[in-house]
Design a protein around this motif. Structure first.
Motif, PDB file in Angstrom:
ATOM      1  N   ARG A  35       2.319   1.759  -3.393  1.00 43.74           N
ATOM      2  CA  ARG A  35       1.315   2.280  -4.314  1.00 43.74           C
ATOM      3  C   ARG A  35       1.090   3.773  -4.079  1.00 43.74           C
ATOM      4  O   ARG A  35       1.121   4.570  -5.022  1.00 43.74           O
ATOM      5  CB  ARG A  35      -0.004   1.518  -4.130  1.00 43.74           C
ATOM      6  N   ARG A  36       0.923   4.150  -2.818  1.00 48.59           N
ATOM      7  CA  ARG A  36       0.720   5.566  -2.514  1.00 48.59           C
ATOM      8  C   ARG A  36       1.938   6.386  -2.905  1.00 48.59           C
ATOM      9  O   ARG A  36       1.833   7.567  -3.229  1.00 48.59           O
ATOM     10  CB  ARG A  36       0.399   5.767  -1.030  1.00 48.59           C
ATOM     11  N   GLY A  37       3.096   5.777  -2.889  1.00 51.00           N
ATOM     12  CA  GLY A  37       4.320   6.464  -3.293  1.00 51.00           C
ATOM     13  C   GLY A  37       4.522   6.487  -4.797  1.00 51.00           C
ATOM     14  O   GLY A  37       5.508   7.045  -5.286  1.00 51.00           O
ATOM     15  N   GLY A  38       3.611   5.848  -5.528  1.00 51.42           N
ATOM     16  CA  GLY A  38       3.674   5.915  -6.984  1.00 51.42           C
ATOM     17  C   GLY A  38       4.667   4.957  -7.626  1.00 51.42           C
ATOM     18  O   GLY A  38       4.982   5.086  -8.808  1.00 51.42           O
ATOM     19  N   SER A  71      -1.873  -1.147  -8.757  1.00 54.43           N
ATOM     20  CA  SER A  71      -2.558  -2.346  -8.292  1.00 54.43           C
ATOM     21  C   SER A  71      -3.866  -2.530  -9.054  1.00 54.43           C
ATOM     22  O   SER A  71      -4.407  -1.598  -9.642  1.00 54.43           O
ATOM     23  CB  SER A  71      -2.850  -2.219  -6.797  1.00 54.43           C
ATOM     24  N   GLY A 104       0.827  -1.209   0.000  1.00 57.87           N
ATOM     25  CA  GLY A 104       0.000   0.000   0.000  1.00 57.87           C
ATOM     26  C   GLY A 104       0.863   1.261   0.000  1.00 57.87           C
ATOM     27  O   GLY A 104       0.563   2.226  -0.703  1.00 57.87           O
ATOM     28  N   ASP A 105       1.938   1.242   0.793  1.00 62.34           N
ATOM     29  CA  ASP A 105       2.853   2.383   0.799  1.00 62.34           C
ATOM     30  C   ASP A 105       3.500   2.578  -0.569  1.00 62.34           C
ATOM     31  O   ASP A 105       3.611   3.704  -1.059  1.00 62.34           O
ATOM     32  CB  ASP A 105       3.956   2.181   1.843  1.00 62.34           C
ATOM     33  N   TYR A 118      -0.256  -6.740  -8.267  1.00 61.16           N
ATOM     34  CA  TYR A 118       0.568  -5.541  -8.319  1.00 61.16           C
ATOM     35  C   TYR A 118       1.566  -5.635  -9.457  1.00 61.16           C
ATOM     36  O   TYR A 118       2.057  -6.713  -9.792  1.00 61.16           O
ATOM     37  CB  TYR A 118       1.327  -5.361  -7.004  1.00 61.16           C
ATOM     38  N   VAL A 128      10.163   5.490   0.252  1.00 60.52           N
ATOM     39  CA  VAL A 128       8.701   5.419   0.232  1.00 60.52           C
ATOM     40  C   VAL A 128       8.182   4.524   1.364  1.00 60.52           C
ATOM     41  O   VAL A 128       7.171   4.807   1.991  1.00 60.52           O
ATOM     42  CB  VAL A 128       8.217   4.900  -1.141  1.00 60.52           C
TER      43      VAL A 128
END
Lengths: 157, 157
Positions: free
Chosen positions: B55-58, B62, B52-53, B70, B87
Motif C-alpha cells: 500500500r505504501r508503495g502505491g 485498502s 502495508g508495504d 485490499y 516494494v
DNA sequence: CGCTTTCCTAGTAATTCGATAGGGAAACTA
DNA sequence: TAGTTTCCCTATCGAATTACTAGGAAAGCG
C-alpha cells in the motif's frame, strides 16, 4: 524494506575476486592468502576460510610451508563464475531457502514456478558461460558485453 | 556453505503471491488479508505487514470496515513482478548490500562490474516484463516460456 | 630445529528473517 | 449511537545468518 532482494554475498564476491587473482597469476605460480587479501582488500582471516571452501570444492589446490600458497586446480578457461559462487555460497538462486524445482504453488500463483525457473536459467546463461579467464582478461563474451553496454542497464530502479 | 546464493526471500515470495490473488480477483472486488492468507497459506499477521508495504508503495489500495479489504491500485497488466519485489523487499539485485553501479573493483576483477550489470539486466528482462496479469492467467510471454520449457533449466546444479 | 603458511575449531557482535502479540483507528451496519 | 469488522501500527521474539576474529595444530621447507 531497504537492502534485500537477490543479493550476492560478500563471501561470493570475495571468492570470485580471489579466484580471479589466481587466474591472473597463471597456472604455475601460487599465491599466498595474505597476498590475495592485500591485492583485493579482503580481510585475510576471512579469506582463508573462503579459500578452504574453494579447495574442498576442488577448484583450487593448496600447498603449505615456506613456498606454499594457492593455485587453480584447473585451467581458468574451464572454471565458470557460477562454479565459484556455488562452491563458496551454495545454490545460485533459491526461493525461500529452497531451490525452485522443490517449490509448489496453488491457485493464481501456479505459474510462479516456471517464472523462477526462467529467472534462474537466465542467470545461469551468464554466470555459467563466463569463465575466470574471460573476466581476468577483461574479455567478456559478446552477448554479455552487449547486455552491459546498454545504458539503461546502469540506471537505479 | 549450504543455502545462500541469490535468494528470493519469503517476504518477496509472499508479496507476489498476495498480489496475484488480488489480480485474480479482478479490479473491482477487494479481498481481506485473512482470505489471502488462507488461500496461499501465509501467516496472516505477517501478511498484514507485507500488504502495508504494498500500500505504501502505491501498488494496492485498502479499505477498512465491514466490507473492506485490499485491491490493486492499477490494472494487473501494468504491474510487473519486479515492482512487487522492489516494494516489498528492496532492490532486485545487490552485491554485498550495495547496488552494482556503486561498486568498484581493481586489478583482474575490474570486469566484474559489467558482469554484475549484465546479470541484473538479464533478471530485469524477465521480472520487469512479466506482469501480474501474465502469471495470474498462466500465460507467460513466449520468451519466458521458452526459457522455462528447456528441460536443462529444471536440473539441480 | 625454526620458519612459514595452510588448516581447523571456536567464538562473537551485529544484523536480518520469519513470525507473533496486542491494541488502536477507521469504516460500515443497524 | 452502539457494535462489529477490518485495516493499521508498534513492539517483540528466537533463530539463523553475516562478516569477521583468535588461537593454535599440522605440514612443508631450509
Amino acid at each position: 524494506m531497504d537492502n534485500r532482494g537477490m543479493r550476492i554475498s560478500a563471501r561470493a564476491d570475495y571468492a570470485v575476486r580471489a579466484a580471479l587473482e589466481l587466474a591472473a597469476a597463471g597456472g604455475e605460480a601460487s599465491l599466498k592468502a595474505e597476498a590475495i587479501a592485500a591485492a583485493q582488500g579482503i580481510p585475510h582471516k576471512f579469506l582463508e576460510g573462503i579459500l578452504g571452501d574453494l579447495r574442498r570444492g576442488g577448484l583450487v589446490v593448496s600447498q603449505r610451508g615456506g613456498k606454499g600458497g594457492y593455485r587453480l586446480a584447473r585451467p581458468a578457461e574451464s572454471i565458470a563464475i557460477a562454479d565459484v559462487i556455488r562452491v563458496a555460497d551454495g545454490p545460485l538462486v533459491s526461493v525461500r531457502g529452497v531451490r525452485p524445482p522443490e517449490l509448489s504453488y496453488c491457485g493464481p500463483a501456479e505459474s510462479l514456478l516456471p517464472l523462477w525457473i526462467a529467472v534462474r536459467a537466465n542467470v545461469r546463461k551468464i554466470l555459467g558461460e563466463v569463465t575466470l579467464a574471460h573476466v581476468a582478461a577483461a574479455k567478456l563474451p559478446d552477448e554479455v558485453l552487449s547486455l552491459a553496454e546498454d545504458p539503461a542497464a546502469w540506471t537505479n530502479p
